[in-house]
Design a protein around this motif. Structure first.
Motif, PDB file in Angstrom:
ATOM      1  N   PHE A  55      45.523 -41.093   0.007  1.00  0.00           N
ATOM      2  CA  PHE A  55      44.158 -40.818   0.658  1.00  0.00           C
ATOM      3  C   PHE A  55      44.119 -39.710   1.111  1.00  0.00           C
ATOM      4  N   THR A  56      43.345 -38.768   0.585  1.00  0.00           N
ATOM      5  CA  THR A  56      43.179 -37.236   1.175  1.00  0.00           C
ATOM      6  C   THR A  56      41.948 -37.007   1.453  1.00  0.00           C
ATOM      7  N   ALA A  57      41.799 -36.727   2.695  1.00  0.00           N
ATOM      8  CA  ALA A  57      40.703 -36.143   3.153  1.00  0.00           C
ATOM      9  C   ALA A  57      40.317 -34.523   3.046  1.00  0.00           C
ATOM     10  N   ILE A  58      39.258 -34.227   2.658  1.00  0.00           N
ATOM     11  CA  ILE A  58      38.843 -32.614   2.243  1.00  0.00           C
ATOM     12  C   ILE A  58      37.608 -32.445   3.201  1.00  0.00           C
ATOM     13  N   MET A  59      38.124 -31.294   4.190  1.00  0.00           N
ATOM     14  CA  MET A  59      37.301 -30.819   5.150  1.00  0.00           C
ATOM     15  C   MET A  59      37.078 -29.345   5.230  1.00  0.00           C
ATOM     16  N   GLY A  60      36.062 -29.112   6.000  1.00  0.00           N
ATOM     17  CA  GLY A  60      35.616 -27.490   6.336  1.00  0.00           C
ATOM     18  C   GLY A  60      34.408 -27.400   6.587  1.00  0.00           C
ATOM     19  N   PRO A  61      34.133 -26.188   7.389  1.00  0.00           N
ATOM     20  CA  PRO A  61      32.731 -25.811   7.783  1.00  0.00           C
ATOM     21  C   PRO A  61      31.794 -25.993   6.428  1.00  0.00           C
ATOM     22  N   SER A  62      30.486 -25.729   7.038  1.00  0.00           N
ATOM     23  CA  SER A  62      29.393 -26.020   6.068  1.00  0.00           C
ATOM     24  C   SER A  62      29.615 -24.951   5.369  1.00  0.00           C
ATOM     25  N   GLY A  63      29.416 -25.086   3.783  1.00  0.00           N
ATOM     26  CA  GLY A  63      29.482 -23.868   2.871  1.00  0.00           C
ATOM     27  C   GLY A  63      30.945 -23.401   2.663  1.00  0.00           C
ATOM     28  N   SER A  64      31.828 -24.029   2.812  1.00  0.00           N
ATOM     29  CA  SER A  64      33.321 -23.869   2.676  1.00  0.00           C
ATOM     30  C   SER A  64      33.631 -24.077   1.113  1.00  0.00           C
ATOM     31  N   HIS A 220      33.242 -34.525   7.302  1.00  0.00           N
ATOM     32  CA  HIS A 220      33.170 -33.566   8.330  1.00  0.00           C
ATOM     33  C   HIS A 220      33.464 -34.431   9.620  1.00  0.00           C
ATOM     34  N   ASP A 221      33.924 -35.510   9.357  1.00  0.00           N
ATOM     35  CA  ASP A 221      34.136 -36.343  10.467  1.00  0.00           C
ATOM     36  C   ASP A 221      35.828 -36.282  11.004  1.00  0.00           C
ATOM     37  N   PRO A 222      36.125 -35.813  12.040  1.00  0.00           N
ATOM     38  CA  PRO A 222      37.937 -35.907  12.461  1.00  0.00           C
ATOM     39  C   PRO A 222      38.097 -37.648  12.494  1.00  0.00           C
ATOM     40  N   LEU A 234      39.285 -26.437   3.694  1.00  0.00           N
ATOM     41  CA  LEU A 234      38.761 -25.166   2.901  1.00  0.00           C
ATOM     42  C   LEU A 234      37.840 -24.436   3.945  1.00  0.00           C
ATOM     43  N   ALA A 235      37.990 -22.918   3.640  1.00  0.00           N
ATOM     44  CA  ALA A 235      37.060 -22.012   4.258  1.00  0.00           C
ATOM     45  C   ALA A 235      36.901 -20.957   3.307  1.00  0.00           C
ATOM     46  N   ASP A 236      35.628 -20.451   3.249  1.00  0.00           N
ATOM     47  CA  ASP A 236      35.130 -19.572   2.204  1.00  0.00           C
ATOM     48  C   ASP A 236      35.700 -19.722   0.860  1.00  0.00           C
ATOM     49  N   GLY A 237      35.699 -20.895   0.432  1.00  0.00           N
ATOM     50  CA  GLY A 237      36.011 -21.233  -0.814  1.00  0.00           C
ATOM     51  C   GLY A 237      37.613 -21.176  -1.189  1.00  0.00           C
ATOM     52  N   ARG A 238      38.272 -21.279  -0.271  1.00  0.00           N
ATOM     53  CA  ARG A 238      39.715 -21.057  -0.466  1.00  0.00           C
ATOM     54  C   ARG A 238      40.332 -22.148   0.553  1.00  0.00           C
ATOM     55  N   LEU A 239      41.752 -22.593   0.302  1.00  0.00           N
ATOM     56  CA  LEU A 239      42.436 -23.348   0.920  1.00  0.00           C
ATOM     57  C   LEU A 239      42.965 -22.869   2.062  1.00  0.00           C
ATOM     58  N   ALA A 240      42.631 -23.457   3.254  1.00  0.00           N
ATOM     59  CA  ALA A 240      42.809 -22.840   4.539  1.00  0.00           C
ATOM     60  C   ALA A 240      43.577 -23.493   5.651  1.00  0.00           C
ATOM     61  N   GLY A 241      44.455 -24.588   4.899  1.00  0.00           N
ATOM     62  CA  GLY A 241      45.403 -25.564   5.569  1.00  0.00           C
ATOM     63  C   GLY A 241      45.536 -26.801   5.184  1.00  0.00           C
ATOM     64  N   GLU A 242      46.447 -27.367   5.802  1.00  0.00           N
ATOM     65  CA  GLU A 242      46.888 -28.868   5.418  1.00  0.00           C
ATOM     66  C   GLU A 242      47.384 -29.570   6.447  1.00  0.00           C
ATOM     67  N   LEU A 243      46.923 -30.765   6.672  1.00  0.00           N
ATOM     68  CA  LEU A 243      47.921 -31.778   7.902  1.00  0.00           C
ATOM     69  C   LEU A 243      48.374 -32.808   7.168  1.00  0.00           C
ATOM     70  N   THR A 256      37.986 -26.539  14.615  1.00  0.00           N
ATOM     71  CA  THR A 256      37.559 -25.776  15.708  1.00  0.00           C
ATOM     72  C   THR A 256      38.019 -24.124  15.280  1.00  0.00           C
ATOM     73  N   ARG A 257      39.320 -24.023  15.028  1.00  0.00           N
ATOM     74  CA  ARG A 257      39.744 -22.782  14.476  1.00  0.00           C
ATOM     75  C   ARG A 257      39.013 -22.206  13.357  1.00  0.00           C
ATOM     76  N   LEU A 258      38.680 -23.125  12.302  1.00  0.00           N
ATOM     77  CA  LEU A 258      37.973 -22.586  11.169  1.00  0.00           C
ATOM     78  C   LEU A 258      36.682 -22.307  11.410  1.00  0.00           C
ATOM     79  N   GLY A 259      36.199 -22.994  12.354  1.00  0.00           N
ATOM     80  CA  GLY A 259      34.689 -22.721  12.901  1.00  0.00           C
ATOM     81  C   GLY A 259      34.747 -21.422  13.468  1.00  0.00           C
ATOM     82  N   ALA A 260      35.600 -20.879  14.284  1.00  0.00           N
ATOM     83  CA  ALA A 260      35.696 -19.751  15.044  1.00  0.00           C
ATOM     84  C   ALA A 260      36.215 -18.559  14.063  1.00  0.00           C
TER      85      ALA A 260
END
Length: 265
Positions: A55-64, A220-222, A234-243, A256-260
């Motif tokens: 089960f994989t969740a894909i997350m990121g800011p709007s437009g990511s 979008h929901d933690p 994801l951020a700006d179309g690129r992988l930006a981390g994994e948990l 929060t880090r990605l949004g900032a």
């Protein structure tokens, strides 16, 4: 013991590197919308593997690019470049008719909008993907999958007679009836209240643990992401981390880090 098994199951660290056990594999996927002069890069050389039975969740800011990633992985959209392999089939080499046929046979979808046909009964809504694929449901198959989602007594009901949560459970049953290689969810709990969303997430979790289903969910929901085995960011179309084994707190902190603007950290 469970933690040891999970480490083995998700071994490979946070690199997102595709591996031989992947039911979905994206390699150097790039997606650009628009022409050469005004093109928008939605995905930028994304490589990631999604393991069978997880089960994989894909997350990121709007437009990511998270919804674009799901659409490319599911064959709903064709990458500008790169490779997408689903259940051993290279999607980017298929024509539209072949991709449609593969989606009907090997992929299940659950969206924020339930997309049920109001004129059909619950039974017929669930059976519809099989009929579109030119197949007849096996005897008792529709009843069985509706029992699994807790709606065994609503076979003859119409969608308008059900609550929002019940309609989404019908949508999950419809996605599972073809026994798909992957079930893709795009904000499947976005239109539901907290309690009903929890029930839907429990059903998706059970599909993974009890039936070996593979689930990939954009959210979008933690809280929703915490039901997954793994969260990709994801951020700006690129992988930006994994948990791996995400918690609400860790997911929220990463978002929060990605949004900032902390995608590079």
């Amino acid at each position: 013991m469970r933690n040891i098994l999970q480490e083995a199951r998700f071994g490979g660290g946070a690199t997102g590197v595709p591996g031989p056990a992947d039911v979905v594999r994206l390699t150097a996927v790039r997606k650009v919308y628009g022409g050469a002069g005004n093109g928008v890069v939605a995905l930028d050389e994304v490589s990631v593997g999604l393991r069978k039975g997880t089960f994989t969740a894909i997350m990121g800011p709007s437009g990511s690019g998270k919804s674009t990633l799901l659409q490319c992985a599911a064959g709903l959209d064709r990458p500008t470049s790169g490779s997408v392999v689903l259940d051993g089939v290279e999607l980017t080499s298929l024509g539209e008719r072949e991709r449609t046929r593969l989606r009907r046979r090997r992929i299940g979808f659950v969206f924020q909008a339930f997309n049920l046909l109001p004129a059909l009964t619950v039974h017929d809504n669930v059976a519809l993907p099989l009929r579109l694929a030119g197949r007849r449901p096996e005897r008792g198959a529709v009843e069985e999958v509706l029992e699994r989602v807790g709606l065994g007594g609503r076979l003859r009901s119409r969608p308008g007679e059900l609550s929002g949560g019940q309609q989404q459970r019908v949508a999950i049953a419809r996605a599972l009836i073809t026994r798909p290689a992957v079930l893709f969810g795009d904000e499947p709990t976005g239109a539901l209240d907290t309690g009903t969303a929890r029930e839907v997430l429990r059903l998706l979790r059970e599909a993974v643990e009890e039936a070996g289903q593979t689930v990939v969910m954009v959210t979008h929901d933690p809280v929703a992401a915490a039901h997954a085995d793994r969260a990709l960011f994801l951020a700006d179309g690129r992988l930006a981390g994994e948990l791996v084994r995400p918690t609400i707190e860790r997911v929220a902190a990463q978002m929060t880090r990605l949004g900032a603007g902390g995608a590079g950290q």
